[in-house]
Structures are given as structure tokens and as C-alpha cells.
Design an enzyme around this catalytic site. Structure first.
Site, mmCIF file in Angstrom:
data_model
loop_
_atom_site.group_PDB
_atom_site.id
_atom_site.type_symbol
_atom_site.label_atom_id
_atom_site.label_comp_id
_atom_site.label_asym_id
_atom_site.label_seq_id
_atom_site.Cartn_x
_atom_site.Cartn_y
_atom_site.Cartn_z
ATOM 1 N N GLU A 15 0.809 -1.222 0.000
ATOM 2 C CA GLU A 15 0.000 0.000 0.000
ATOM 3 C C GLU A 15 0.844 1.276 0.000
ATOM 4 O O GLU A 15 0.324 2.355 0.287
ATOM 5 C CB GLU A 15 -0.938 -0.001 1.199
ATOM 6 C CG GLU A 15 -1.998 -1.089 1.159
ATOM 7 C CD GLU A 15 -2.997 -0.945 2.285
ATOM 8 O OE1 GLU A 15 -3.979 -0.209 2.136
ATOM 9 O OE2 GLU A 15 -2.770 -1.583 3.339
ATOM 10 N N SER A 158 -6.199 -2.695 1.290
ATOM 11 C CA SER A 158 -6.520 -2.336 -0.089
ATOM 12 C C SER A 158 -6.833 -3.551 -0.948
ATOM 13 O O SER A 158 -6.679 -3.524 -2.166
ATOM 14 C CB SER A 158 -5.377 -1.533 -0.732
ATOM 15 O OG SER A 158 -5.247 -0.278 -0.130
ATOM 16 N N GLU A 280 -14.413 -6.325 7.499
ATOM 17 C CA GLU A 280 -13.131 -5.999 8.123
ATOM 18 C C GLU A 280 -13.170 -4.597 8.687
ATOM 19 O O GLU A 280 -14.140 -3.854 8.513
ATOM 20 C CB GLU A 280 -11.977 -6.148 7.132
ATOM 21 C CG GLU A 280 -12.063 -5.251 5.919
ATOM 22 C CD GLU A 280 -10.905 -5.482 4.961
ATOM 23 O OE1 GLU A 280 -10.107 -4.537 4.785
ATOM 24 O OE2 GLU A 280 -10.782 -6.583 4.404
ATOM 25 N N SER A 291 -11.553 9.728 -0.938
ATOM 26 C CA SER A 291 -11.678 8.424 -0.287
ATOM 27 C C SER A 291 -13.036 8.282 0.377
ATOM 28 O O SER A 291 -13.758 9.264 0.603
ATOM 29 C CB SER A 291 -10.566 8.241 0.748
ATOM 30 O OG SER A 291 -9.287 8.298 0.147
#
EC number: 6.3.2.4
Length: 326
Positions: A15, A158, A280, A291
Site C-alpha cells: 500500500e 486495499s 473488516e 476516499s
């Protein structure tokens, strides 16, 4: 007096580039709010870079050379996603240096990064999770499943290394893919439901609240490519009935509290006919203006720059709190 903020991005995992983007956006937002900001990028080789200068010739020497920057700062914003960052590593470094840090502490970061342990916590507080099992990469040969499974590295973000397997050949390949990111692998039954994310923010006064849920629309698995190629669509607020909205928000707040999170965390769910199923937890989610988390807070009138400033304002001091702010 202007507060000095050290923003740390990059990192030694898959990431890296996502974290660099988060750190760049966070630094820009803080400068626009009048903070004095210094930038550090941790390279994939472990060496820390300040501006154009690489500090030291090894990871250890580089960390030592970066400590004066840490000493001069008032608050650290660790914008490193994934292992050796989001997993509590940087929070632990800040705790040892007795520097206030944005976001969750060591324990919440470590547990939230471990998808298997997160499932155990969720089950312990009555939140449903997908049936699954944990395997070691070294022991994965010959594993069979009678249903479609999602194969995941236990500690990665990700969606790196995440694959849907429908037969034995795909399962073997999925296990090999996941093993490139972690030596522990999670196999989960496929859950059919709407993908709904909820972001929870802890404010400077200790109160915490959930932003409006966001729904992810994709034609298949929400994998790494789909997350970053622009094909996924987001709806915020998600179109939920009152009961579903209350259930998924209640579950998000319960997970935030159970893990001892601070700052902001994103809880990812599948909303099924029987209610929410936790997928998660992200204790340092992506934080560019585009985002998911900033989109959720923007939907209730908290613009990006204000959200980032609030996170700095709520940064915990390890001299007056435990590692998880309680």
C-alpha cells in the site's frame, strides 16, 4: 502558537503508493488550516525520506536520523496503511517518544490489522461474520472447500492478495497469491449482500459518532483493481431503511469501542437479509478527499480540511492515556 505536525506516509508494504497519496492530501489540508507541517516518506526499503533527502544508509540509521524531526513535532499523523504502519507500529514508536499521535494506538491497530482476530472480537460481542478458517501458507497444500470462498492475507489492506475461488485450481492459485502478502491466510465463505461502509470518529472531547453509511456498487469482487480504477460507484448516504441503518451503525460503534479505536476508523459490512455481517476494520483508512471516509463526513457537512484538523485536535498524548486512549 502554530502547532507543528509531522505527517508520515509511504511504508514497507503493497500500500506504499496509496499511503503516499493519503499523506500528501493530509499535509495539504493541514497547511490550508494554518498548521506547520513536515513530511516524511518511508521507502519500501525502510529508509525514511525528508523532502529530497534520504536519511541514513540503512533502515536503522534512517530511523535514528529521523528522530530529531519527531522530537521537534507537536503531533504525529501516521498516514501509513497496512503492516509496519497501520498495525500499531508507528503508534508504538510515538508512544515510546511520548508524542501525541493521530488515530488508534498499538493494541487497536494490531488487532484491527489482523482479520482473523477481528472476526473473533466481532463474534464475542455478537456481530456476525462470514464462516471461515485460518491456515498457514506453509500448510495450505491440499486444502479443499465445498463452496466458493474468498481467500485473503490475514494482515494486508486495499484488498491486495484477495481472490474469489470457485474451484480447486482457482483455490490453489488464490492461496499462492495470498501467501505473497502474509504467511497466514483467511478462507471465508462468500457472503451475498450489499457492501456498506461506516466511518466512526472520536472527537477531542472523547465522544464518538458514526457518519452516514456509504454503499459500494461493483459488478463483482471489490478487489484492488476495482478500488482504484474508477469503476466502483459510491452512494452516500446509502439508501437504507430505518432498521438497517440503526443495526449497521450500532455494529460499527460496537466494533470501534471493542477494539479501543481512536481518531477515525472505517468498518466494512455486508448487509444481508439477516442483518449486517462484518467484513473488516480499517484503523487508518484511505484519507484523500475522494476516499470513502471523507465522502461520508462531507455528507453531513464536515469538509475534508475540517475532518483532518479534527483528527489532529483529538490526537492522544501517551503521557496521559493508555495505548488506546482509555
Amino acid at each position: 502558537m502554530t502547532r507543528r505536525i509531522l505527517v508520515i506516509g509511504g511504508g514497507q508494504n503493497a500500500e506504499h503508493e496509496v499511503s503516499v497519496a493519503t499523506a500528501r492530501a493530509v499535509a495539504g489540508a493541514l497547511r490550508s488550516r494554518g498548521f506547520e507541517v513536515s513530511d516524511i516518506v518511508i521507502g519500501r526499503d525502510g529508509r525514511w525520506r525528508h523532502g529530497a533527502e534520504t536519511l541514513g544508509t540503512s533502515a536503522a540509521a534512517s530511523l535514528a536520523a529521523a528522530l530529531p524531526l519527531l522530537e521537534r513535532t507537536d503531533v504525529v499523523f501516521p498516514a501509513v496503511h497496512g503492516p509496519l504502519g497501520e498495525d500499531g507500529t508507528l503508534a508504538a514508536l510515538c508512544a515510546l517518544a511520548r508524542k501525541p499521535v493521530v488515530g488508534s494506538g498499538l493494541r487497536a491497530g494490531a488487532v484491527g490489522m489482523d482479520k482473523w482476530v477481528t472476526k473473533l472480537v466481532a463474534e464475542a460481542i455478537g456481530i456476525r461474520v462470514a464462516p471461515g478458517r485460518l491456515v498457514r501458507a506453509a500448510d495450505s497444500a491440499g486444502i479443499e472447500f465445498e463452496t466458493d470462498v474468498v481467500v485473503k492475507p490475514v494482515a494486508a489492506g486495499s484488498s491486495y492478495g484477495v481472490t474469489l475461488a470457485r474451484d480447486a485450481r482457482q483455490l490453489d492459485e488464490a492461496l499462492r497469491t495470498a501467501s505473497r502478502y502474509d504467511d497466514q491466510i483467511l478462507l471465508e465463505h462468500v457472503v451475498h449482500g450489499r457492501e456498506i461502509d461506516v466511518a466512526v470518529l472520536r472527537e477531542a472531547d472523547g465522544s464518538r459518532w458514526a457518519a452516514p453509511p456509504l454503499e459500494i456498487h461493483t459488478s463483482g469482487l471489490f478487489d484492488t483493481a476495482t478500488k482504484y480504477d474508477g469503476t466502483a460507484r459510491f452512494t452516500v448516504p446509502a439508501d437504507l431503511g430505518g432498521a438497517d441503518h440503526a443495526a449497521i451503525t450500532r455494529a460499527a460503534l460496537a466494533m470501534f469501542d471493542a477494539l479501543g479505536c481512536a481518531g477515525v476508523a472505517r468498518m466494512d459490512f455486508f448487509l444481508t437479509d439477516d442483518g449486517p455481517v462484518l467484513n473488516e476494520v480499517n484503523t487508518m483508512p484511505g484519507m484523500t478527499a475522494e476516499s470513502q471516509v471523507p465522502r461520508m463526513f462531507a455528507a453531513v457537512g464536515v469538509p475534508y480540511e475540517e475532518l483532518v484538523a479534527r483528527l489532529v485536535g483529538a490526537a492522544r498524548s501517551p503521557t496521559t492515556a493508555t495505548d488506546d486512549g482509555e
